[in-house]
Write a protein that holds these residues in place. Structure first.
Motif, PDB file in Angstrom:
ATOM      1  N   ASP A 265       0.824  -1.209   0.000  1.00  0.00           N
ATOM      2  CA  ASP A 265       0.000   0.000   0.000  1.00  0.00           C
ATOM      3  C   ASP A 265       0.860   1.262   0.000  1.00  0.00           C
ATOM      4  O   ASP A 265       0.461   2.296  -0.544  1.00  0.00           O
ATOM      5  N   ARG A 268       1.548   1.976  -3.522  1.00  0.00           N
ATOM      6  CA  ARG A 268       0.389   2.577  -4.186  1.00  0.00           C
ATOM      7  C   ARG A 268       0.335   4.075  -3.901  1.00  0.00           C
ATOM      8  O   ARG A 268       0.055   4.889  -4.785  1.00  0.00           O
ATOM      9  N   ASP A 303      -5.349   1.416   5.064  1.00  0.00           N
ATOM     10  CA  ASP A 303      -4.947   0.699   3.865  1.00  0.00           C
ATOM     11  C   ASP A 303      -5.160   1.633   2.684  1.00  0.00           C
ATOM     12  O   ASP A 303      -5.691   2.739   2.832  1.00  0.00           O
ATOM     13  N   TRP A 304      -4.724   1.179   1.505  1.00  0.00           N
ATOM     14  CA  TRP A 304      -4.818   2.048   0.342  1.00  0.00           C
ATOM     15  C   TRP A 304      -6.262   2.412   0.027  1.00  0.00           C
ATOM     16  O   TRP A 304      -6.562   3.555  -0.322  1.00  0.00           O
TER      17      TRP A 304
END
Length: 331
Positions: A265, A268, A303-304
């Motif tokens: 993540d 990302r 989280d992403w």
């Protein structure tokens, strides 16, 4: 590369963040080894997903995807004889028509892999995942290295002026190499962010010129060596984005990336930062946590997807960009 929607915010944050580049390692790190991005993450990952792994051979990067923009470029540049197609294989808007797409199928497969050796070389020297580097090129330019100066997007990574700012601020060795080009072999004694605007403009221009593969005297109108140089600059810029992203996370949350996000993540977020800019990422991080305090959620709550959901409408391309990147790596 960088979204223009947040231009004033991006420029402001580049200056604010740039003022801390000399002390970016003040963010606690526990990575035992690895390249810039792993160290910036702050912890040696116990496991790494396939898309962030290093490739061993050029064939590990081989793709056979359909790229219609690349097809149109191959036709319009004269690299493929399109006399057998109606209108030379092109629609009135310059896109490839059905005949043009079919005619270029084989060469599109060849062209999309022609930079693989360079991607592998510079990914290794910069300790970056080559599949990510190739996916960024696929999404940004579909492997056509010529510039679009009207839109201000240059090279395989479609670098903008903000991208040049990013790499010049956060990659001191590269910054000094550009300084030596500009000033007859002399280095710069002042950090990029503290230079006057005219000198910054000069150096940004040199970065963009260095990766502009447009060449009227070259076959197909492109200089492949400049394309290879654009791969090098892209890897430098991705490392710069890792460094800046770590600082953005710390300013927004008071924590290191490893304290909040998985390594996957984190990457990302780094790619969203590369595309949409620090302003968009900073705002999304603040919205994900508590914008009025440092009492941010525990790592298990980060989280992403939760960060991506907090990109504003003007920054929504940052989240979409990750979907497109992953579509190239994990079709």
């Amino acid at each position: 590369m960088a979204s223009r929607a947040w231009s004033p915010v991006i420029r402001f944050l580049l200056v604010v963040l740039g003022m801390t580049t000399a002390n970016w390692n003040a963010v606690p790190v526990k990575a035992d080894s690895g390249g810039t991005c792993q160290i910036a993450y702050g912890l040696t990952p116990t496991s790494i997903p396939d898309w962030l792994m290093h490739a061993e051979e050029n064939t590990d990067l081989t793709t056979a995807n359909r790229y219609d923009i690349l097809a149109a470029k191959l036709l319009s540049s004269g690299l493929i004889d399109s006399s057998s197609c109606p209108a030379q294989g092109l629609n009135p808007d310059g896109s490839a028509n059905g005949c043009g797409i079919e005619l270029t199928t084989d060469q599109v497969k060849v062209w999309q892999n022609r930079f693989d050796p360079t991607i592998l070389t510079y990914s290794r020297s910069n300790d970056l995942p080559p599949k990510v580097v190739k996916a960024v090129i696929a999404v940004e330019s579909q492997f056509w290295p010529a510039a679009n100066w009207i839109q201000g997007e240059i090279g395989l990574g479609q670098m903008t002026g903000y991208g040049a700012d990013l790499v010049l601020m956060w990659r001191p060795d590269y910054y000094q190499s550009i300084c030596r080009q500009a000033f007859g072999g002399k280095s710069c004694s002042t950090q990029y962010q503290f230079l006057d605007s005219a000198t910054q403009l000069l150096l940004r221009g040199l970065v963009l010129k260095e990766i502009d593969a447009t060449c009227s005297s070259c076959v197909g109108g492109v200089n492949i060596e400049k394309g290879n140089q654009a791969v090098l600059v892209l890897t430098e810029t991705l490392n710069a984005s890792c460094m800046q992203s770590t600082r953005v996370i710390y300013l927004a949350t008071g924590k290191s990336p490893a304290a909040l996000l998985s390594f996957e993540d984190y990457w990302r977020l780094v790619l969203a930062n590369y595309h949409a800019g620090a302003g968009c990422v900073y705002q999304a991080l603040q919205k994900t946590g508590n914008p009025n305090s440092r009492n941010v959620p525990e790592r298990s709550e980060w989280d992403w997807n939760s960060i991506a959901a907090n990109f504003s409408s003007r920054c929504a391309s940052g989240a979409e960009y990750i979907r497109r990147i992953e579509g190239q790596i994990k079709p």
